[in-house]
Write a protein that holds these residues in place. Structure first.
Motif, short mmCIF file in Angstrom:
data_model
loop_
_atom_site.label_atom_id
_atom_site.label_comp_id
_atom_site.label_asym_id
_atom_site.label_seq_id
_atom_site.Cartn_x
_atom_site.Cartn_y
_atom_site.Cartn_z
N UNK A 78 -2.59 45.03 3.41
CA UNK A 78 -3.78 44.19 3.51
C UNK A 78 -3.49 42.78 2.98
N UNK A 79 -4.17 41.82 3.55
CA UNK A 79 -4.06 40.45 3.06
C UNK A 79 -5.11 40.28 1.97
N UNK A 80 -4.65 40.14 0.75
CA UNK A 80 -5.56 40.03 -0.39
C UNK A 80 -5.76 38.56 -0.70
N UNK A 81 -7.01 38.12 -0.78
CA UNK A 81 -7.26 36.68 -0.84
C UNK A 81 -7.38 36.11 -2.25
N UNK A 82 -6.92 36.86 -3.23
CA UNK A 82 -7.12 36.39 -4.60
C UNK A 82 -6.27 35.20 -5.01
N UNK A 83 -5.16 34.99 -4.34
CA UNK A 83 -4.25 33.93 -4.78
C UNK A 83 -4.45 32.67 -3.95
N UNK A 84 -4.56 31.56 -4.64
CA UNK A 84 -4.78 30.28 -3.97
C UNK A 84 -3.59 29.91 -3.09
N UNK A 85 -3.90 29.38 -1.92
CA UNK A 85 -2.85 28.80 -1.08
C UNK A 85 -1.95 29.77 -0.34
N UNK A 86 -2.37 30.99 -0.21
CA UNK A 86 -1.54 31.94 0.54
C UNK A 86 -1.71 31.72 2.04
N UNK A 87 -0.59 31.68 2.75
CA UNK A 87 -0.66 31.56 4.20
C UNK A 87 -0.94 32.94 4.78
N UNK A 88 -1.98 33.07 5.58
CA UNK A 88 -2.29 34.40 6.13
C UNK A 88 -1.33 34.79 7.25
N UNK A 89 -1.35 36.05 7.63
CA UNK A 89 -0.56 36.46 8.80
C UNK A 89 -1.04 35.72 10.04
N UNK A 90 -0.22 35.74 11.08
CA UNK A 90 -0.61 35.09 12.33
C UNK A 90 -1.84 35.75 12.93
#
Ligand SMILES: [Zn+2]
Length: 1036
Positions: A346-358
């Motif tokens: 899963x893409x966890x959104x807690x960290x600032x500035x993470x590039x998401x999957x395509x």
């Protein structure tokens, strides 16, 4: 700034943003807000003089898509509308489509077919100057996110390859259909031969004749004047940005440890030895370059460097080198790698500035404080601290926002927070909404705004103690303190006229002129509506929809229907004074479906009969919209009009149009006029619709020129959709039309919406792209907004950013739900800020960049010749890449071959090139509007039998659009794949079976985007070479 800010002084670069009207801050010590004027949204700031009320903001709803088709449909007899029937002018804001081709193995077990080493035709190389080696291009492009953009780009950019052009080219030719067709206009005309390259340059002494058009990229060859000497390791042939969390386009060896080599200054030039270049191979088939597989030629750490070497070196006979298509950046590889690397967790959104999957990767999202990438994506997740740096990099800073994005079943909708009468808590100064980034201080009695730094009092009812880290102890109990996305129930202050809204209404407005009756459309539509009305959008688990419905039919006059439940039969009221439209009835026009079911059914049964013998061919259009809007106004509700329309409105009435189709304008400076509306009347009408929250969805069924550019103005400015079915025939098109209609009627819509994007100090939103209306510079107004629609927002610096604090975005959408509830949906996103360009490039997001550029280009063609827009795009891309190469590139061994990827769920994707097709196989190509099933001439008979239920290839019907339902694994799997691809798109994609060597193959080949286009547009390889040259010129 154009804000009517009064009270507290704002920091020089703050972003004071006035609140929505009437929102009183007094309950928590703020200044009392002024009560809004009871009109439309003037209070959201009022019109700002500087804002241009043009079509400009509308981007993908569109003339390029829509404007073009009329030009040809009008002149193309239906029977020959080869392409007009296959697609439709798709005009939506959703993610752009990519051309994807998948091999459905015929001769081998389905889904596991390795690529056959097919080299049927060499890729054509064009005289764009000296060719870089494939590894140079690879190195230069592969590492960046840009690499992934290359293939999706063609259809997305819509400047030629995409469906729009195919529609426009109904005549069968593909004028300018190449994405890069500008080369053929402004520069050396590309050569179309598949063998030999009689280019502009004379044959080189050491090269065989085939090489004449390009210079062997070696020291032995002639040098180009533009070469600036040896490239530095840091700038020469850059590898990928290191440690990309995303878009790993090559196998691991290319991925360097984080932070290495990327940020340092370029080192001294390495010595160049021509001996490192063993030479080029001439393949036996006449194509150039080594075969697939490892490339011994490129063993040097600076692959291909001698191309630009300044040392002449001893003359050395070097055969020309063909770029190995396998060695240049592969979009499908990028997509595949991202799926493999990022699809499982899963893409966890807690960290600032993470590039998401395509966007092409299936992944789940866990909201831990930042909005899901389904709602917001940025062009880069690490933005430059200064505007100078941003200018240097040329990477646009933008966010693509889809506020009501649909979520997979595994993800929950945003929580709804109810703060009672006090409404949502906001910053007194900038009016930002409470969010996880607000800083509570003084034991929790106050909070500092994360957007403008203003210190605010916490109202008593919201007070909570802080823990030892300064966090509120209830942080995790409150969505607005712990999540990236959530909703607030709006108070009456957020409602138009300070009144809670009524549930919205849908009005179905059906053209019953001769063409609509004759084609069978009216009967089909009325039959479908009988059941479809049971599927109107519902709130949550509500038993029935709150949406009321109404019906109008029209040709030169309008017919309103009273379908009140107490009536035995529907009653018709005719309004023939179309110049002064009014609604002849209030009571009984908008009704609840269940209550009035019998009357509605009766009406839908009668409509096709009533007009069966009509001879009326003329229609009106603007008065129909006017009538629907007036009806909503009279009922004091927002809503949506579903218009089913067939012809150019030439009847005497407001909004009357003339046929202005003029093919001679294509490719001239006046071409843009074809994309612009022919009268301003529709814009005025659209403005009234927006004020009423009246969204218009238009279904067009033209048999000839219909001026989509003008007819789509209202749908575009009201957040609606346009669907087009040229030469509609029930038997051929009903599946597509009904599928689109069902989806359109059932989708959840937010009505009467206003969106505002706030940013932390240092950047601000400066431009907006999409289908909406703006009456000032900050508020995006959408009469309707659904889960497919996006708004692209561009940001610019107005101050220096800080690496430590980063940058914040907050998107607030005020809307009325389909049950009539007024709500605010809030999305928050924190980004990193950087002082090193490498950090910017490393955190770019290709899909978003492409979306932005496509919308930018779309706006461009409304005002400038297509060539100008195309050239500007290429220039910008070259600048981005040149800056990357100069500042960030690091040496690496690029150009490695990729390991084959095994996919278990669907067949592996194949690059969209004729060279990749094997005549023993079957391939499926998707372009967002159509699905092509290409069948090779030598496909095994068993496969033909299993899929088509015929005994041989020759018996397969060309152009077949429905696969027979057969009870065997292959048939089930292929049909399942078609279904799953259709489910991923907002428009129904028609299937077209294309047999090898059949005439339909021309159409299919049009979408092989890596090949040279039939009209001379550059191939993918050629384009990369061209980019390479552009970049070199920029660096020199
Ligand atoms: Zn603030």
């Amino acid at each position: 700034m154009n804000v009517n800010q009064s009270a507290p002084p704002v920091p020089p670069f703050g972003q004071p943003q006035p609140v929505y009207p009437g929102y009183h801050q007094s309950s928590y010590g703020g200044q009392p807000g002024s009560t809004a004027p009871p009109t439309h949204y003037g209070a959201y700031n009022g019109p700002v003089p500087g804002y241009q009320e043009t079509l400009a903001p509308g981007v993908s709803r569109a003339p390029p898509s829509l404007g073009a088709p009329p030009a040809t449909t009008a002149q193309t007899p239906c029977g020959q509308a080869a392409y007009g029937q296959f697609g439709q002018g798709d005009v939506q804001n959703g993610p752009s489509s990519t051309v994807q081709m998948q091999r459905l193995s015929g001769s081998q077990p389905f889904g596991s077919a390795p690529l056959a080493p097919v080299v049927s035709q060499p890729t054509v190389l064009q005289p764009y100057g000296p060719l870089p080696t494939s590894s140079q291009v690879t190195a230069q492009l592969a590492g960046m996110q840009i690499s992934g953009a290359m293939a999706p780009a063609p259809p997305t950019l819509g400047l030629g390859y995409g469906p729009p052009t195919s529609l426009a080219s109904a005549s069968g030719s593909f004028p300018n259909s190449g994405l890069y067709g500008s080369y053929s206009q402004g520069q050396a005309p590309p050569l179309s031969q598949t063998q030999g390259h009689p280019g502009a340059q004379p044959p080189q002494r050491s090269a065989p004749p085939q090489a004449s058009s390009f210079t062997p990229p070696a020291s032995g060859g002639p040098r180009m004047p533009s070469m600036s000497g040896p490239l530095l390791p840091g700038q020469g042939f850059g590898g990928p940005p290191v440690s990309q969390p995303n878009h790993v386009s090559s196998p691991p060896p290319q991925v360097l440890p984080p932070g290495t080599q990327m940020t340092g200054p370029p080192g001294p030039p390495p010595p160049m030895h021509s001996s490192q270049q063993p030479g080029y191979q001439l393949q036996q088939n006449g194509s150039f370059g080594p075969g697939r597989g490892p490339q011994p030629n490129y063993g040097s750490p600076y692959p291909g460097a001698p191309t630009f070497g300044s040392q002449p070196g001893p003359p050395q006979p070097l055969p020309p080198k063909r770029l190995d298509p396998d060695a240049i950046p592969s979009p499908i590889q990028v997509i595949e790698d991202d799926r493999n690397n990022r699809g499982s967790e899963p893409f966890v959104t807690g960290v600032r500035g993470q590039v998401p999957p395509l966007v092409t990767t299936n992944f789940l999202v866990k909201d831990q404080g930042n909005a899901s990438p389904r709602y917001i994506r940025c062009t880069s997740y690490n933005i430059p601290c200064t505007s100078d740096m941003a200018k240097q990099a040329q990477v646009p800073l933008a966010a693509v926002i889809k506020p009501l994005a649909r979520l997979p079943p595994e993800e929950a909708s945003p929580y709804v927070v109810d703060h009672g009468e006090s409404g949502p808590l906001r910053c007194n100064r900038c009016k930002a909404y409470m969010c996880p980034f607000m800083q509570f201080i003084e034991g929790g009695r106050r909070f500092q705004c994360c957007f403008c730094s203003c210190i605010n009092d916490v109202p008593p009812q919201y007070f909570q103690h802080l823990d030892h880290t300064g966090k509120r102890v209830d942080a995790y109990d409150r969505p607005e303190l712990s999540l990236g996305s959530y909703e607030f129930l709006a108070t009456v202050d957020y409602c138009k006229n300070n009144k809670f809204p009524s549930p919205p209404a849908f009005i179905f407005m059906i053209d019953v002129s001769y063409n609509a009756i004759r084609s069978g459309l009216v009967r089909l539509l009325c039959e479908e509506l009988k059941s479809l009305l049971d599927c109107l959008p519902r709130e949550g688990r509500a038993e029935e929809s709150a949406i009321r419905v109404g019906f109008v039919t029209y040709n030169k006059v309008l017919h309103f229907y009273n379908v009140k439940s107490s009536l035995a039969q529907p009653q018709m009221m005719v309004v023939s004074d179309v110049a002064d439209m009014f609604v002849p009835l209030l009571d009984g026009f908008l009704v609840n479906v269940n209550e009035s079911r019998a009357v509605i059914t009766s009406l839908l049964d009668q409509i096709p009969e009533m007009f069966a013998d009509t001879r009326e061919t003329e229609t009106v259009f603007a008065p129909v919209i006017q009538a629907g809007m007036e009806a909503l106004k009279a009922a004091e509700c927002a809503g949506k009009l579903f218009l089913f329309h067939t012809s150019l409105p030439i009847a005497e009435a407001p909004g009357k149009l003339k046929n202005r189709d003029d093919r001679k304008l294509i490719n001239t400076d006046k071409e843009k006029t074809l994309f612009q509306p022919q009268t301003g009347a529709y814009q005025t009408l659209a403005k009234e619709c927006v004020a009423q929250g009246c969204c218009v969805d238009l279904f067009l069924f033209p048999n000839q020129y219909v001026d989509v550019a003008t007819l789509c103005v209202v749908p575009q400015l009201t957040g609606g959709s346009v669907y087009k079915y040229a030469c509609f025939q029930v038997e051929n098109d009903q599946e597509r039309f009904l599928s689109d209609l069902r989806r359109d009627v059932q989708k959840v819509v937010g009505f009467d919406a206003v969106m505002r994007v706030r940013t932390s100090t240092g950047i601000r939103a400066v431009d907006f792209f999409g289908a909406f209306y703006m009456s000032n510079t900050t508020d995006v107004e959408l009469a309707g907004l659904d889960g497919d629609k996006t708004v692209t927002v561009e940001f610019k610096h107005d101050d220096r950013l800080n690496e430590e604090s980063g940058a914040l975005l907050q998107c607030a959408l005020l809307y009325t739900s389909c049950a009539g509830q007024r709500r605010l949906r809030i999305h928050n996103l924190a980004l990193n800020c950087c002082t090193q360009l490498a950090d910017l490039y490393r955190n770019c997001e290709t899909d978003t960049l492409i979306n932005y550029m496509a919308k930018f280009a779309y706006r461009g063609v409304l005002n400038s010749p297509v060539k100008t827009v195309r050239d500007a795009l290429i220039t910008q891309c070259a600048q981005i890449l040149a800056c990357y190469r100069k500042n960030c590139a690091s040496p690496s061994s690029a150009g490695q071959t990729k390991s084959p990827i095994e996919s278990t769920t669907e067949p592996p994707a194949v690059r969209a090139s004729e060279e990749r097709l094997s005549d023993g196989d079957i391939y499926l190509l998707e372009n967002g509007l159509n699905l092509f099933l290409w069948v090779g001439a030598s496909v095994q008979q068993g496969v033909v039998q299993s899929l088509f239920s015929v005994s041989s290839f020759s018996q397969i019907t060309s152009g077949l659009s429905i696969l027979p339902v057969l009870d065997n694994p292959l048939s089930k799997k292929v049909r399942g794949l078609v279904d799953s691809l259709r489910a991923q798109r907002s428009r129904y994609m028609k299937l077209i079976v294309v047999k090898q060597e059949d005439k339909l193959e021309m159409l299919f080949k049009h979408f092989l985007v890596e090949d040279k286009s039939l009209s001379g547009g550059a191939s993918y390889v050629d384009f990369l070479c061209h980019m390479h040259k552009e970049i070199r010129q920029l660096l020199s």
